[in-house]
Enzyme design. Structure first.
Site, PDB file in Angstrom:
ATOM      1  N   SER A 152     -12.013  77.740 -49.950  1.00 54.64           N
ATOM      2  CA  SER A 152     -13.310  77.454 -50.566  1.00 54.64           C
ATOM      3  C   SER A 152     -14.032  78.793 -50.708  1.00 54.64           C
ATOM      4  CB  SER A 152     -14.103  76.521 -49.647  1.00 54.64           C
ATOM      5  OG  SER A 152     -15.473  76.516 -49.993  1.00 54.64           O
ATOM      6  N   TYR A 165     -17.202  73.860 -41.223  1.00 49.19           N
ATOM      7  CA  TYR A 165     -16.407  73.895 -42.453  1.00 49.19           C
ATOM      8  C   TYR A 165     -16.083  75.341 -42.834  1.00 49.19           C
ATOM      9  CZ  TYR A 165     -15.137  72.994 -47.357  1.00 49.19           C
ATOM     10  OH  TYR A 165     -14.473  72.919 -48.565  1.00 49.19           O
TER      11      TYR A 165
HETATM   12  N1  LIG Z   1     -15.268  69.381 -53.614  1.00 51.39           N
HETATM   13  C1  LIG Z   1     -15.645  70.617 -53.458  1.00 51.39           C
HETATM   14  O1  LIG Z   1     -16.776  70.980 -53.796  1.00 51.39           O
HETATM   15  C2  LIG Z   1     -14.689  71.635 -52.874  1.00 51.39           C
HETATM   16  C3  LIG Z   1     -15.008  72.995 -52.987  1.00 51.39           C
HETATM   17  C4  LIG Z   1     -14.133  73.924 -52.432  1.00 51.39           C
HETATM   18  C5  LIG Z   1     -12.989  73.521 -51.777  1.00 51.39           C
HETATM   19  N2  LIG Z   1     -12.700  72.188 -51.686  1.00 51.39           N
HETATM   20  C6  LIG Z   1     -11.493  71.785 -50.961  1.00 51.39           C
HETATM   21  O2  LIG Z   1     -10.674  70.981 -51.768  1.00 51.39           O
HETATM   22  C7  LIG Z   1      -9.828  70.196 -50.926  1.00 51.39           C
HETATM   23  C8  LIG Z   1      -9.794  68.750 -51.441  1.00 51.39           C
HETATM   24  O3  LIG Z   1     -11.057  68.160 -51.251  1.00 51.39           O
HETATM   25  P1  LIG Z   1     -11.764  67.210 -52.356  1.00 51.39           P
HETATM   26  O4  LIG Z   1     -12.936  67.956 -52.847  1.00 51.39           O
HETATM   27  O5  LIG Z   1     -10.753  66.715 -53.287  1.00 51.39           O
HETATM   28  O6  LIG Z   1     -12.355  66.045 -51.406  1.00 51.39           O
HETATM   29  P2  LIG Z   1     -11.875  64.523 -51.176  1.00 51.39           P
HETATM   30  O7  LIG Z   1     -11.896  63.795 -52.460  1.00 51.39           O
HETATM   31  O8  LIG Z   1     -12.701  64.035 -50.039  1.00 51.39           O
HETATM   32  O9  LIG Z   1     -10.356  64.678 -50.745  1.00 51.39           O
HETATM   33  C9  LIG Z   1      -9.972  65.044 -49.452  1.00 51.39           C
HETATM   34  C10 LIG Z   1      -8.521  64.678 -49.255  1.00 51.39           C
HETATM   35  O10 LIG Z   1      -8.108  65.068 -47.939  1.00 51.39           O
HETATM   36  C11 LIG Z   1      -7.451  63.965 -47.323  1.00 51.39           C
HETATM   37  N3  LIG Z   1      -7.664  64.020 -45.869  1.00 51.39           N
HETATM   38  C12 LIG Z   1      -8.839  64.007 -45.192  1.00 51.39           C
HETATM   39  N4  LIG Z   1      -8.616  63.995 -43.867  1.00 51.39           N
HETATM   40  C13 LIG Z   1      -7.270  63.992 -43.700  1.00 51.39           C
HETATM   41  C14 LIG Z   1      -6.418  63.942 -42.555  1.00 51.39           C
HETATM   42  N5  LIG Z   1      -6.908  63.888 -41.305  1.00 51.39           N
HETATM   43  N6  LIG Z   1      -5.074  63.947 -42.739  1.00 51.39           N
HETATM   44  C15 LIG Z   1      -4.559  63.960 -43.989  1.00 51.39           C
HETATM   45  N7  LIG Z   1      -5.313  64.005 -45.105  1.00 51.39           N
HETATM   46  C16 LIG Z   1      -6.660  64.002 -44.961  1.00 51.39           C
HETATM   47  C17 LIG Z   1      -8.068  62.724 -47.948  1.00 51.39           C
HETATM   48  O11 LIG Z   1      -7.145  61.640 -47.950  1.00 51.39           O
HETATM   49  P3  LIG Z   1      -7.175  60.381 -46.916  1.00 51.39           P
HETATM   50  O12 LIG Z   1      -8.598  59.977 -46.752  1.00 51.39           O
HETATM   51  O13 LIG Z   1      -6.311  59.375 -47.617  1.00 51.39           O
HETATM   52  O14 LIG Z   1      -6.549  60.913 -45.665  1.00 51.39           O
HETATM   53  C18 LIG Z   1      -8.273  63.182 -49.380  1.00 51.39           C
HETATM   54  O15 LIG Z   1      -7.107  62.978 -50.145  1.00 51.39           O
HETATM   55  C19 LIG Z   1     -10.396  70.325 -49.507  1.00 51.39           C
HETATM   56  O16 LIG Z   1      -9.618  71.229 -48.759  1.00 51.39           O
HETATM   57  C20 LIG Z   1     -11.773  70.914 -49.750  1.00 51.39           C
HETATM   58  O17 LIG Z   1     -12.233  71.645 -48.643  1.00 51.39           O
HETATM   59  C21 LIG Z   1     -13.520  71.232 -52.238  1.00 51.39           C
END
Ligand SMILES: NC(=O)c1ccc[n+]([C@@H]2O[C@H](COP(=O)([O-])OP(=O)(O)OC[C@H]3O[C@@H](n4cnc5c(N)ncnc54)[C@H](OP(=O)(O)O)[C@@H]3O)[C@@H](O)[C@H]2O)c1
Ligand SMILES: *[C@@H]1O[C@H](CO)[C@@H](O)[C@H](O)[C@H]1NC(C)=O
Length: 288
Positions: A152, A165
Protein backbone atom coordinates in the site's frame (compact mmCIF):
# COMPACT_ATOMS: atom_id res chain seq x y z
CA UNK A 1 -1.81 -5.98 -21.71
CA UNK A 2 0.97 -8.43 -22.40
CA UNK A 3 -1.16 -11.55 -22.20
CA UNK A 4 1.31 -13.36 -24.43
CA UNK A 5 4.06 -12.98 -21.86
CA UNK A 6 1.81 -14.06 -18.99
CA UNK A 7 0.87 -17.15 -20.98
CA UNK A 8 -0.45 -20.22 -19.24
CA UNK A 9 1.26 -19.49 -15.95
CA UNK A 10 -0.23 -20.92 -12.79
CA UNK A 11 -1.22 -17.98 -10.58
CA UNK A 12 -2.13 -18.37 -6.90
CA UNK A 13 -4.02 -15.34 -5.55
CA UNK A 14 -4.75 -14.91 -1.84
CA UNK A 15 -7.83 -12.83 -1.02
CA UNK A 16 -9.42 -13.75 -4.33
CA UNK A 17 -12.96 -13.51 -2.97
CA UNK A 18 -13.48 -9.76 -3.36
CA UNK A 19 -12.14 -6.35 -4.32
CA UNK A 20 -8.70 -6.21 -5.86
CA UNK A 21 -8.14 -9.97 -5.61
CA UNK A 22 -11.34 -10.62 -7.55
CA UNK A 23 -10.30 -8.17 -10.29
CA UNK A 24 -6.84 -9.73 -10.45
CA UNK A 25 -8.35 -13.20 -10.72
CA UNK A 26 -10.52 -12.14 -13.65
CA UNK A 27 -7.67 -10.44 -15.47
CA UNK A 28 -5.11 -13.21 -14.99
CA UNK A 29 -7.75 -15.70 -16.16
CA UNK A 30 -8.54 -13.63 -19.24
CA UNK A 31 -4.82 -13.38 -19.96
CA UNK A 32 -4.82 -17.17 -20.28
CA UNK A 33 -3.41 -18.06 -16.87
CA UNK A 34 -4.52 -20.98 -14.71
CA UNK A 35 -5.73 -19.32 -11.52
CA UNK A 36 -6.08 -20.65 -8.00
CA UNK A 37 -8.07 -18.45 -5.60
CA UNK A 38 -7.76 -18.66 -1.84
CA UNK A 39 -9.42 -16.98 1.13
CA UNK A 40 -11.67 -17.81 4.09
CA UNK A 41 -15.09 -17.60 2.38
CA UNK A 42 -15.51 -20.51 -0.03
CA UNK A 43 -18.99 -19.35 -1.09
CA UNK A 44 -17.60 -15.97 -2.20
CA UNK A 45 -14.69 -17.67 -3.98
CA UNK A 46 -17.19 -19.83 -5.87
CA UNK A 47 -19.20 -16.74 -6.79
CA UNK A 48 -16.03 -15.16 -8.20
CA UNK A 49 -15.17 -18.38 -10.01
CA UNK A 50 -18.53 -18.63 -11.80
CA UNK A 51 -18.63 -14.90 -12.58
CA UNK A 52 -15.22 -15.10 -14.17
CA UNK A 53 -16.18 -18.04 -16.33
CA UNK A 54 -19.57 -16.60 -17.26
CA UNK A 55 -18.17 -13.22 -18.34
CA UNK A 56 -14.95 -14.36 -19.93
CA UNK A 57 -14.40 -13.84 -23.64
CA UNK A 58 -12.29 -16.96 -23.68
CA UNK A 59 -13.99 -19.97 -25.17
CA UNK A 60 -13.46 -23.17 -23.24
CA UNK A 61 -10.88 -24.73 -25.54
CA UNK A 62 -8.69 -21.62 -25.23
CA UNK A 63 -8.63 -21.90 -21.49
CA UNK A 64 -9.37 -25.39 -20.32
CA UNK A 65 -8.52 -24.54 -16.75
CA UNK A 66 -11.46 -23.12 -14.78
CA UNK A 67 -10.36 -21.23 -11.65
CA UNK A 68 -9.75 -23.51 -8.68
CA UNK A 69 -10.82 -22.32 -5.24
CA UNK A 70 -9.21 -23.28 -1.94
CA UNK A 71 -9.95 -22.31 1.63
CA UNK A 72 -7.22 -20.38 3.40
CA UNK A 73 -7.17 -18.50 6.69
CA UNK A 74 -3.87 -16.66 6.93
CA UNK A 75 -4.46 -16.04 10.63
CA UNK A 76 -4.12 -19.79 11.08
CA UNK A 77 -0.38 -20.10 10.49
CA UNK A 78 -0.26 -23.81 11.32
CA UNK A 79 -2.37 -24.59 8.27
CA UNK A 80 -0.32 -22.62 5.78
CA UNK A 81 2.13 -25.46 4.88
CA UNK A 82 -0.66 -27.97 4.13
CA UNK A 83 -2.51 -25.28 2.14
CA UNK A 84 0.66 -24.54 0.12
CA UNK A 85 1.08 -28.25 -0.54
CA UNK A 86 -2.49 -28.60 -1.70
CA UNK A 87 -2.23 -25.55 -3.98
CA UNK A 88 1.06 -26.70 -5.49
CA UNK A 89 -0.25 -30.20 -6.19
CA UNK A 90 -3.10 -28.90 -8.38
CA UNK A 91 -0.78 -28.25 -11.34
CA UNK A 92 2.50 -29.34 -9.77
CA UNK A 93 3.79 -25.82 -10.12
CA UNK A 94 3.04 -22.24 -9.14
CA UNK A 95 4.56 -19.61 -11.39
CA UNK A 96 3.09 -16.47 -9.87
CA UNK A 97 2.13 -16.07 -6.21
CA UNK A 98 0.04 -12.95 -5.55
CA UNK A 99 0.12 -12.13 -1.85
CA UNK A 100 -2.98 -9.95 -1.90
CA UNK A 101 -5.22 -10.81 1.08
CA UNK A 102 -5.36 -8.20 3.78
CA UNK A 103 -7.38 -6.41 6.43
CA UNK A 104 -7.32 -2.79 7.41
CA UNK A 105 -7.63 -0.98 10.72
CA UNK A 106 -9.08 2.21 12.17
CA UNK A 107 -8.09 3.38 15.61
CA UNK A 108 -5.77 5.17 18.00
CA UNK A 109 -2.61 3.51 19.31
CA UNK A 110 -3.51 4.50 22.87
CA UNK A 111 -6.81 2.60 22.91
CA UNK A 112 -6.03 -0.31 20.58
CA UNK A 113 -5.70 -3.80 22.02
CA UNK A 114 -2.39 -5.47 21.27
CA UNK A 115 -4.32 -8.41 19.80
CA UNK A 116 -5.34 -6.14 16.91
CA UNK A 117 -1.72 -5.21 16.18
CA UNK A 118 -0.90 -8.92 16.20
CA UNK A 119 -3.85 -9.87 14.00
CA UNK A 120 -2.94 -7.33 11.32
CA UNK A 121 0.70 -8.34 11.47
CA UNK A 122 -0.17 -12.00 11.07
CA UNK A 123 -2.76 -11.72 8.29
CA UNK A 124 -1.09 -8.96 6.28
CA UNK A 125 2.55 -9.87 6.84
CA UNK A 126 3.55 -13.14 8.57
CA UNK A 127 0.87 -15.20 6.80
CA UNK A 128 2.26 -14.19 3.43
CA UNK A 129 5.80 -14.65 4.63
CA UNK A 130 4.89 -18.19 5.68
CA UNK A 131 3.15 -18.97 2.38
CA UNK A 132 6.04 -17.56 0.35
CA UNK A 133 8.57 -19.63 2.28
CA UNK A 134 6.51 -22.76 1.62
CA UNK A 135 6.56 -22.20 -2.15
CA UNK A 136 10.02 -20.71 -2.62
CA UNK A 137 12.09 -23.87 -2.95
CA UNK A 138 9.59 -25.32 -5.45
CA UNK A 139 9.95 -22.14 -7.53
CA UNK A 140 13.73 -22.39 -7.39
CA UNK A 141 13.53 -26.05 -8.42
CA UNK A 142 11.18 -25.38 -11.33
CA UNK A 143 13.60 -22.67 -12.49
CA UNK A 144 11.22 -19.71 -12.36
CA UNK A 145 8.85 -17.89 -10.10
CA UNK A 146 7.29 -14.52 -9.51
CA UNK A 147 6.13 -13.25 -6.15
CA UNK A 148 3.76 -10.28 -6.26
CA UNK A 149 3.14 -8.48 -3.01
CA UNK A 150 0.18 -6.14 -2.55
CA UNK A 151 1.40 -3.54 -0.10
CA UNK A 152 0.00 0.00 0.00
CA UNK A 153 1.10 3.63 -0.15
CA UNK A 154 0.87 3.13 3.62
CA UNK A 155 3.73 0.65 3.30
CA UNK A 156 5.89 3.66 2.51
CA UNK A 157 4.53 6.21 4.97
CA UNK A 158 2.61 6.20 8.22
CA UNK A 159 -0.62 8.17 8.57
CA UNK A 160 -2.65 8.78 11.75
CA UNK A 161 -5.10 6.12 13.01
CA UNK A 162 -3.69 3.40 10.75
CA UNK A 163 -0.75 2.25 12.92
CA UNK A 164 -1.25 -1.53 12.76
CA UNK A 165 -2.05 -1.49 9.04
CA UNK A 166 0.84 0.77 8.12
CA UNK A 167 3.23 -1.30 10.25
CA UNK A 168 2.18 -4.55 8.57
CA UNK A 169 2.65 -3.04 5.11
CA UNK A 170 6.05 -1.55 6.00
CA UNK A 171 7.06 -5.02 7.22
CA UNK A 172 5.96 -6.56 3.90
CA UNK A 173 8.02 -4.11 1.89
CA UNK A 174 11.12 -4.59 4.04
CA UNK A 175 10.87 -8.36 3.88
CA UNK A 176 10.21 -8.65 0.16
CA UNK A 177 12.84 -6.05 -0.81
CA UNK A 178 15.33 -8.29 0.98
CA UNK A 179 13.98 -11.48 -0.60
CA UNK A 180 14.20 -9.93 -4.09
CA UNK A 181 17.97 -9.68 -3.85
CA UNK A 182 18.37 -13.14 -2.32
CA UNK A 183 16.47 -14.96 -5.08
CA UNK A 184 17.54 -12.84 -8.06
CA UNK A 185 20.10 -15.46 -9.13
CA UNK A 186 17.44 -18.21 -9.08
CA UNK A 187 15.19 -16.52 -11.65
CA UNK A 188 12.56 -15.75 -9.03
CA UNK A 189 11.21 -12.19 -9.38
CA UNK A 190 9.63 -10.03 -6.71
CA UNK A 191 7.19 -7.20 -7.54
CA UNK A 192 6.05 -5.02 -4.63
CA UNK A 193 2.87 -3.09 -5.44
CA UNK A 194 1.88 0.01 -3.45
CA UNK A 195 -1.59 1.19 -4.44
CA UNK A 196 -3.39 4.28 -3.23
CA UNK A 197 -7.10 4.07 -2.38
CA UNK A 198 -9.13 1.48 -4.31
CA UNK A 199 -12.97 1.26 -4.24
CA UNK A 200 -13.33 -2.02 -2.32
CA UNK A 201 -14.77 -3.24 0.97
CA UNK A 202 -11.38 -2.91 2.68
CA UNK A 203 -12.58 -0.01 4.83
CA UNK A 204 -15.92 -1.75 5.61
CA UNK A 205 -14.02 -4.86 6.72
CA UNK A 206 -11.42 -2.93 8.74
CA UNK A 207 -10.97 -3.75 12.43
CA UNK A 208 -11.19 -1.13 15.17
CA UNK A 209 -9.04 -0.95 18.28
CA UNK A 210 -11.37 -3.16 20.28
CA UNK A 211 -11.70 -5.77 17.55
CA UNK A 212 -15.06 -4.76 16.13
CA UNK A 213 -15.62 -4.42 12.40
CA UNK A 214 -15.47 -0.75 11.30
CA UNK A 215 -18.37 -1.25 8.88
CA UNK A 216 -18.12 2.05 6.98
CA UNK A 217 -16.80 3.08 3.59
CA UNK A 218 -14.57 6.10 4.11
CA UNK A 219 -14.79 8.87 1.47
CA UNK A 220 -11.14 8.24 0.55
CA UNK A 221 -11.99 4.63 -0.31
CA UNK A 222 -15.28 5.56 -2.03
CA UNK A 223 -13.39 8.00 -4.27
CA UNK A 224 -10.53 5.61 -4.95
CA UNK A 225 -9.59 3.99 -8.25
CA UNK A 226 -11.55 1.03 -9.57
CA UNK A 227 -10.29 -2.46 -8.70
CA UNK A 228 -10.15 -3.19 -12.43
CA UNK A 229 -7.87 -0.25 -13.11
CA UNK A 230 -5.52 -1.25 -10.27
CA UNK A 231 -5.52 -4.87 -11.45
CA UNK A 232 -4.65 -3.97 -15.03
CA UNK A 233 -1.74 -1.81 -13.84
CA UNK A 234 -0.57 -4.72 -11.70
CA UNK A 235 -0.70 -7.20 -14.60
CA UNK A 236 1.38 -4.81 -16.68
CA UNK A 237 3.96 -4.53 -13.92
CA UNK A 238 4.07 -8.31 -13.53
CA UNK A 239 4.54 -8.81 -17.27
CA UNK A 240 7.29 -6.17 -17.26
CA UNK A 241 8.84 -7.81 -14.16
CA UNK A 242 8.98 -4.44 -12.39
CA UNK A 243 10.67 -4.58 -8.99
CA UNK A 244 8.10 -2.22 -7.54
CA UNK A 245 5.25 0.02 -8.59
CA UNK A 246 3.28 2.78 -6.89
CA UNK A 247 -0.25 2.91 -8.34
CA UNK A 248 -1.56 6.19 -7.02
CA UNK A 249 -2.38 9.75 -7.92
CA UNK A 250 -0.27 12.87 -7.68
CA UNK A 251 -1.12 13.55 -4.01
CA UNK A 252 0.05 10.18 -2.71
CA UNK A 253 3.18 10.21 -4.87
CA UNK A 254 4.05 13.70 -3.62
CA UNK A 255 3.55 12.54 -0.03
CA UNK A 256 6.03 9.68 -0.58
CA UNK A 257 8.57 12.13 -2.01
CA UNK A 258 7.99 14.61 0.82
CA UNK A 259 8.46 11.85 3.42
CA UNK A 260 11.84 11.03 1.86
CA UNK A 261 13.11 14.51 1.05
CA UNK A 262 11.58 16.77 3.70
CA UNK A 263 10.47 14.53 6.56
CA UNK A 264 9.98 17.34 9.09
CA UNK A 265 7.39 18.96 6.80
CA UNK A 266 5.67 15.62 6.22
CA UNK A 267 5.46 15.01 9.99
CA UNK A 268 3.97 18.51 10.57
CA UNK A 269 1.27 17.78 8.02
CA UNK A 270 0.51 14.42 9.70
CA UNK A 271 0.26 16.15 13.11
CA UNK A 272 -2.44 18.45 11.80
CA UNK A 273 -4.15 15.56 10.04
CA UNK A 274 -4.32 13.69 13.35
CA UNK A 275 -5.72 16.80 15.08
CA UNK A 276 -8.44 17.12 12.43
CA UNK A 277 -9.14 13.40 12.19
CA UNK A 278 -9.49 12.54 15.87
CA UNK A 279 -13.01 13.96 16.51
CA UNK A 280 -14.23 12.28 13.35
CA UNK A 281 -12.81 8.93 14.39
CA UNK A 282 -14.30 9.17 17.88
CA UNK A 283 -17.74 10.10 16.49
CA UNK A 284 -17.72 7.15 14.14
CA UNK A 285 -16.73 4.85 17.00
CA UNK A 286 -19.69 6.17 19.03
CA UNK A 287 -22.13 5.69 16.15
CA UNK A 288 -21.29 1.99 15.99
N1 LIG B 1 -8.76 -0.79 -1.00
C1 LIG B 1 -7.73 0.00 -0.85
O1 LIG B 1 -7.89 1.22 -0.75
C2 LIG B 1 -6.33 -0.56 -0.83
C3 LIG B 1 -5.25 0.32 -0.97
C4 LIG B 1 -3.96 -0.21 -0.93
C5 LIG B 1 -3.75 -1.55 -0.75
N2 LIG B 1 -4.82 -2.39 -0.63
C6 LIG B 1 -4.56 -3.82 -0.41
O2 LIG B 1 -5.22 -4.60 -1.37
C7 LIG B 1 -5.40 -5.92 -0.86
C8 LIG B 1 -6.83 -6.39 -1.16
O3 LIG B 1 -7.75 -5.64 -0.41
P1 LIG B 1 -9.15 -5.09 -1.01
O4 LIG B 1 -9.02 -3.62 -1.07
O5 LIG B 1 -9.49 -5.85 -2.20
O6 LIG B 1 -10.14 -5.39 0.23
P2 LIG B 1 -11.27 -6.51 0.43
O7 LIG B 1 -12.28 -6.39 -0.64
O8 LIG B 1 -11.68 -6.38 1.85
O9 LIG B 1 -10.49 -7.87 0.19
C9 LIG B 1 -9.67 -8.45 1.16
C10 LIG B 1 -9.44 -9.90 0.80
O10 LIG B 1 -8.59 -10.51 1.78
C11 LIG B 1 -9.18 -11.73 2.21
N3 LIG B 1 -8.81 -11.99 3.60
C12 LIG B 1 -9.04 -11.22 4.69
N4 LIG B 1 -8.62 -11.84 5.81
C13 LIG B 1 -8.11 -13.03 5.42
C14 LIG B 1 -7.54 -14.14 6.12
N5 LIG B 1 -7.42 -14.15 7.45
N6 LIG B 1 -7.12 -15.22 5.41
C15 LIG B 1 -7.27 -15.25 4.06
N7 LIG B 1 -7.80 -14.23 3.35
C16 LIG B 1 -8.23 -13.14 4.02
C17 LIG B 1 -10.68 -11.53 2.04
O11 LIG B 1 -11.34 -12.77 1.79
P3 LIG B 1 -12.19 -13.62 2.90
O12 LIG B 1 -13.00 -12.63 3.67
O13 LIG B 1 -12.99 -14.55 2.03
O14 LIG B 1 -11.16 -14.32 3.71
C18 LIG B 1 -10.74 -10.71 0.77
O15 LIG B 1 -10.72 -11.54 -0.37
C19 LIG B 1 -5.10 -5.83 0.65
O16 LIG B 1 -3.81 -6.35 0.90
C20 LIG B 1 -5.11 -4.34 0.91
O17 LIG B 1 -4.31 -4.00 2.01
C21 LIG B 1 -6.11 -1.93 -0.68
C1 LIG C 1 -19.00 -5.23 -0.46
O1 LIG C 1 -19.64 -6.30 0.22
C2 LIG C 1 -21.03 -6.41 -0.08
C3 LIG C 1 -21.60 -7.48 0.83
O2 LIG C 1 -20.80 -8.65 0.82
C4 LIG C 1 -21.21 -6.72 -1.55
O3 LIG C 1 -22.57 -6.83 -1.88
C5 LIG C 1 -20.56 -5.60 -2.38
O4 LIG C 1 -20.62 -5.93 -3.75
C6 LIG C 1 -19.10 -5.40 -1.96
N1 LIG C 1 -18.58 -4.23 -2.62
C7 LIG C 1 -17.41 -4.24 -3.30
C8 LIG C 1 -17.01 -2.93 -3.88
O5 LIG C 1 -16.72 -5.23 -3.42
Amino acid sequence: MCSASLGINVVLITGGSSGLGEALARQFYNAGCRVILASRRLDELNRVRSNIMKNSKLVPFQNVYPPVVLKLDLADLQNVPSFADEAWKIYHRIDILVNNAGISYRGEVMTTNLEIDLKLMIVNYIGHTALTKCLLSAMVEQGNGHIVVISSVQGKLGIPFRSAYSASKHALEGFFDTLRAEVADYNVKVTVVSPGYIRTNLSVNALTGDGRVYGLTDPTTANGMSPNYAASEILESVAAEDEEVVIAGFGAKTAILLRALWPSMYFKIMNSRARRGRPNLLNKAKEQ
